[in-house]
Scaffold this motif. Structure first.
Motif, mmCIF file in Angstrom:
data_model
loop_
_atom_site.group_PDB
_atom_site.id
_atom_site.type_symbol
_atom_site.label_atom_id
_atom_site.label_comp_id
_atom_site.label_asym_id
_atom_site.label_seq_id
_atom_site.Cartn_x
_atom_site.Cartn_y
_atom_site.Cartn_z
ATOM 1 N N ASN A 94 0.877 -1.075 0.124
ATOM 2 C CA ASN A 94 0.014 0.070 -0.159
ATOM 3 C C ASN A 94 1.021 1.308 0.095
ATOM 4 N N HIS A 95 2.034 1.368 0.761
ATOM 5 C CA HIS A 95 2.767 2.134 1.081
ATOM 6 C C HIS A 95 3.538 2.682 -0.189
ATOM 7 N N TYR A 96 4.194 1.636 -0.798
ATOM 8 C CA TYR A 96 5.162 1.885 -2.055
ATOM 9 C C TYR A 96 4.213 1.847 -3.261
ATOM 10 N N PHE A 97 3.229 1.302 -3.543
ATOM 11 C CA PHE A 97 2.593 1.488 -4.695
ATOM 12 C C PHE A 97 1.801 3.003 -4.733
ATOM 13 N N GLU A 98 1.396 3.437 -3.337
ATOM 14 C CA GLU A 98 0.851 4.883 -3.463
ATOM 15 C C GLU A 98 2.065 5.707 -3.813
ATOM 16 N N ASN A 99 3.240 5.537 -3.111
ATOM 17 C CA ASN A 99 4.375 6.633 -3.301
ATOM 18 C C ASN A 99 5.322 6.459 -4.119
ATOM 19 N N GLY A 100 5.396 5.227 -4.935
ATOM 20 C CA GLY A 100 6.619 4.721 -5.709
ATOM 21 C C GLY A 100 7.891 4.533 -5.133
ATOM 22 N N PRO A 101 8.765 3.840 -5.909
ATOM 23 C CA PRO A 101 10.076 3.625 -5.255
ATOM 24 C C PRO A 101 10.739 4.568 -4.615
ATOM 25 N N LEU A 102 11.781 4.343 -3.588
ATOM 26 C CA LEU A 102 12.547 5.363 -2.881
ATOM 27 C C LEU A 102 13.864 5.180 -3.346
ATOM 28 N N LYS A 103 14.414 6.365 -3.652
ATOM 29 C CA LYS A 103 15.911 6.328 -4.375
ATOM 30 C C LYS A 103 16.499 7.571 -3.846
ATOM 31 N N ASN A 126 17.953 2.378 -2.447
ATOM 32 C CA ASN A 126 17.287 2.216 -3.412
ATOM 33 C C ASN A 126 16.161 1.133 -3.118
ATOM 34 N N VAL A 127 14.902 1.615 -3.191
ATOM 35 C CA VAL A 127 13.695 0.538 -2.797
ATOM 36 C C VAL A 127 12.811 0.512 -3.798
ATOM 37 N N ARG A 128 12.892 -0.511 -4.666
ATOM 38 C CA ARG A 128 12.113 -0.629 -5.807
ATOM 39 C C ARG A 128 11.704 -2.246 -6.249
ATOM 40 N N SER A 129 11.858 -2.863 -5.034
ATOM 41 C CA SER A 129 11.488 -4.678 -5.358
ATOM 42 C C SER A 129 10.645 -5.302 -4.379
ATOM 43 N N PHE A 130 10.243 -6.228 -4.531
ATOM 44 C CA PHE A 130 9.555 -7.116 -3.620
ATOM 45 C C PHE A 130 10.114 -8.542 -3.569
ATOM 46 N N GLU A 188 2.440 -1.978 -11.285
ATOM 47 C CA GLU A 188 2.909 -0.905 -10.358
ATOM 48 C C GLU A 188 4.577 -0.486 -10.729
ATOM 49 N N GLY A 189 5.133 -1.168 -11.746
ATOM 50 C CA GLY A 189 6.637 -0.717 -11.854
ATOM 51 C C GLY A 189 7.638 -1.150 -10.948
#
Length: 450
Positions: free
Chosen positions: A279-288, A293-297, A343-344
């Motif tokens: 919910n958090h990251y799909f709403e706010n997008g990756p953190l870089k 670098n936060v962009r994966s599960f 969600e990319g």
């Protein structure tokens, strides 16, 4: 003052011209410096300014061109770039430094001795936690049971995690807290039962049913874990890590420590696929950021070979009624791939057995076009059928492997797989040949950080 400024700048310029040198913070010379550039060149010296390399070359070139208050004569020692671990559990390693280390224990008796020492040192701990035991090191190579733990610690819950993190030994007090009983059916997990009684061995998803009751680490404990892990990793030259499986709250702590300059480890984070994280990251997008670098599960396809939880196409050679199991249904993997793709984000899935690898590779193929640059990964890719290996190149999937698993497992892997199937295991060269790309890690604390 305004009129004096051009004059002062002119003086500064004259001094710079006079010395003929540019300013650096650090110069290292008389070394064997491995640049790790395209040609893997070695040079003798380098200069650093503001934490970045500004020049490499011969000792004469660097010393002529640059001046620095700090200069190091390396006396022909080798100098390497910081090492990058492509699959680790950095935060979990740091937390584990506060628990009982069971790594390398040659018997269950040795584990009991280590626990006793730890309990005397930390008598007020609400739980006894340890990690790193491996029954394959013991003479009888059998899983332990909880009998002695029940006798010694009847009122204190105990959770001792196997080296691979896919099996654990708990005592009755821990089972009672989680209300776990023999015979309970768990998707993607096992409560080992003999003669109608739980032995204390939990496999894969069953572990979480107990570990969820462990009190959450305090903010101070989280910070200490991250900084202690950093100190040990820096000591062996490890400066960048992939942390495979964290929650948003831990990411916040990492980012805060990095912004404050206390945590200088560069980190790529895979998130646990919880509802809160998604919910958090799909709403706010990756953190870089420069350090994060936060962009994966991180998804778990199956368990581990050592605990016979890896999902195989054919039964284990030493347990012919068991082929292991997937940790979720095929439909669940498909729904995760669909939403992560939409969600990319990247999907990075733990796959040990050849059946798990086939399932996840086929799932990926539904959402990855040929020639894509999504950089989805298979973590471990430990046993891959020859019929499936070309899917890595066809769908541009990155194999993320741990070479030391091969040497750690070499004495017993043939028992699990048999000699014929072993030929398709730990096939790192075949995986590299698919597209010339392979990610190398250690999976510490499963293996050593060094």
């Amino acid at each position: 003052m305004k009129n004096r400024l051009p004059f002062l700048l002119l003086i500064a310029l004259c001094f710079a011209c006079d010395s003929g040198q540019s300013e650096a913070d650090l110069i290292v010379h008389n070394a064997i410096v491995y640049t790790a550039n395209e040609d893997f060149e070695t040079v003798e010296a380098f200069a650093i300014k503001d934490g970045k390399f500004i020049a490499i070359g011969s000792s004469e070139e660097i010393l002529d061109k640059y001046g620095a208050a700090e200069q190091i004569d390396a006396n022909q020692q080798a100098v390497y770039p910081g090492f990058y671990d492509a699959h680790s559990h950095f935060y979990r390693y740091g937390l584990g430094l506060q628990d009982v280390s069971l790594e390398g224990a040659a018997s269950f008796d040795e584990i009991l001795d280590r626990i006793e020492t730890h309990v005397k040192q930390y008598p007020d701990n609400a739980w006894i936690l340890g990690r790193g035991w491996d029954q394959n090191r013991w003479e009888n190579k059998q899983f332990p049971n909880k009998e002695i733990l029940d006798e010694r610690y009847p009122d204190t819950p105990v959770l001792l995690t196997r080296v691979d993190g896919h099996a654990a030994l708990v005592n009755q007090a821990a089972l009672d807290i989680a209300n776990l009983q023999a015979g309970k059916v768990i998707e993607g997990g096992i409560i080992e039962t003999k003669n109608g009684e739980a032995t204390g061995i939990l496999i894969d998803n069953a572990i979480k049913l107990v570990s969820d009751f462990i009190p959450a680490a305090s903010q101070n404990q989280v910070a200490s874990a991250l900084l202690d892990a950093q100190e040990n990793c820096f000591a062996v030259g490890l400066t960048s890590v992939v942390d495979a499986g964290l929650d948003h709250q831990t990411v916040i702590a990492i980012d805060s420590l990095q912004q404050a300059g206390a945590l200088q480890m560069r980190m790529y984070v895979m998130l646990n696929p919880t509802a809160n994280n998604m919910n958090h990251y799909f709403e706010n997008g990756p953190l870089k950021t420069d350090f994060l670098n936060v962009r994966s599960f991180k998804i778990y396809g199956d368990g581990a070979l050592g605990s016979r939880g890896a999902c195989l196409l054919s039964p284990y050679a030493d347990d012919t009624d068991n082929s292991g199991f997937l940790l979720s249904s095929a439909e669940k993997f498909d729904s995760l791939a669909q939403i992560i793709s939409k969600e990319g984000f990247q999907m990075n899935t733990h796959c040990i057995g050849d059946s798990a690898n086939r399932q996840i590779l086929n799932t990926y193929s539904k959402y990855l076009s040929e020639g894509n640059d999504e950089r989805w990964r298979i973590e471990h890719a430990q046993v891959v059928s020859k019929e499936d290996i070309d899917k890595f190149s066809k769908y541009k999937i990155i194999p993320s492997v741990q070479p030391t698993h091969a040497t750690s497992d070499m004495n017993w892997a043939v028992d699990r797989l048999g000699s014929e199937r072993l030929s398709t295991a730990y096939a790192y060269q075949d995986l590299l040949d698919q597209q010339g790309v392979i990610a190398l890690g250690s999976d510490f604390p499963v293996e050593d950080i060094n």
